[in-house]
Design an enzyme around this catalytic site. Sequence first.
Site, PDB file in Angstrom:
ATOM      1  N   ASN A 188       0.842  -1.196  -0.310  1.00 51.45           N
ATOM      2  CA  ASN A 188       0.277  -0.015   0.190  1.00 51.45           C
ATOM      3  C   ASN A 188       0.853   1.281  -0.063  1.00 51.45           C
ATOM      4  OD1 ASN A 188       0.577  -1.070   2.731  1.00 51.45           O
ATOM      5  ND2 ASN A 188      -1.141   0.648   3.519  1.00 51.45           N
ATOM      6  N   GLU A 230       0.509   5.309   1.150  1.00 51.81           N
ATOM      7  CA  GLU A 230      -0.614   6.064   1.021  1.00 51.81           C
ATOM      8  C   GLU A 230      -0.580   7.335   0.508  1.00 51.81           C
ATOM      9  OE1 GLU A 230      -2.166   4.347   5.328  1.00 51.81           O
ATOM     10  OE2 GLU A 230      -0.995   6.360   5.363  1.00 51.81           O
ATOM     11  N   CYS A 233      -4.362   0.227  -3.435  1.00 51.53           N
ATOM     12  CA  CYS A 233      -3.962  -0.598  -1.861  1.00 51.53           C
ATOM     13  C   CYS A 233      -2.845  -1.563  -2.250  1.00 51.53           C
ATOM     14  CB  CYS A 233      -5.362  -2.325  -1.963  1.00 51.53           C
ATOM     15  SG  CYS A 233      -6.633  -0.275  -1.225  1.00 51.53           S
ATOM     16  N   GLU A 288      -2.941  -4.714  -3.074  1.00 47.93           N
ATOM     17  CA  GLU A 288      -3.407  -5.548  -4.407  1.00 47.93           C
ATOM     18  C   GLU A 288      -3.348  -5.101  -5.414  1.00 47.93           C
ATOM     19  OE1 GLU A 288      -5.815  -6.643  -0.484  1.00 47.93           O
ATOM     20  OE2 GLU A 288      -4.418  -4.794  -1.564  1.00 47.93           O
ATOM     21  N   CYS A 294      -9.904  -5.336   0.705  1.00 49.82           N
ATOM     22  CA  CYS A 294     -11.403  -4.025   0.235  1.00 49.82           C
ATOM     23  C   CYS A 294     -12.262  -4.424  -0.912  1.00 49.82           C
ATOM     24  CB  CYS A 294     -10.409  -3.014   0.202  1.00 49.82           C
ATOM     25  SG  CYS A 294     -10.032  -2.489  -1.087  1.00 49.82           S
ATOM     26  N   CYS A 297     -10.858  -3.832  -4.249  1.00 50.93           N
ATOM     27  CA  CYS A 297      -9.378  -4.453  -4.489  1.00 50.93           C
ATOM     28  C   CYS A 297      -9.974  -6.135  -4.355  1.00 50.93           C
ATOM     29  CB  CYS A 297      -8.692  -4.883  -3.740  1.00 50.93           C
ATOM     30  SG  CYS A 297      -7.619  -3.261  -3.399  1.00 50.93           S
TER      31      CYS A 297
END
Length: 130
Positions: free
Chosen positions: A39, A41, A50, A52, A83, A86
């Site tokens: 990830n 940010e 993310c 993934e 999530c 994803c």
Amino acid sequence: MSLLETARAVREHAYAPYSRFKVGAAIRAESGAVYAGCNVENVAYPQGTCAEAGAIAAMVAGGDTRIAEVCVIADSPNPVPPCGGCRQKLREFAGGDVRVTMATTDGKTLVMTMDQLLPGAFAASHMERR
């Protein structure tokens, strides 16, 4: 290196200064190649990505488009599933029977299939007109 070891290693490179919640993901493509992502940010939420999504982008950049297996790891008391967004991104490239291993940094794991994670997934077949 196993898929879990790859996800664990790439997790260390996550850029998570705001949430401090580092996630690593590794994908084995049907070709056998392994792709990793973490990830990343951004102070302007929700502009981050993310783990993934990063692994999927690496896979596509590497010339593969079919997922055979997925592994995701985070420092959490229980295995953390991808999530919702994803899950849909993974399902774009993975069949319903593809195994997704979710792991914690202290060794707990949970394995589910894509169909279990995203039942009734929106698919390309929904876009076909007869």
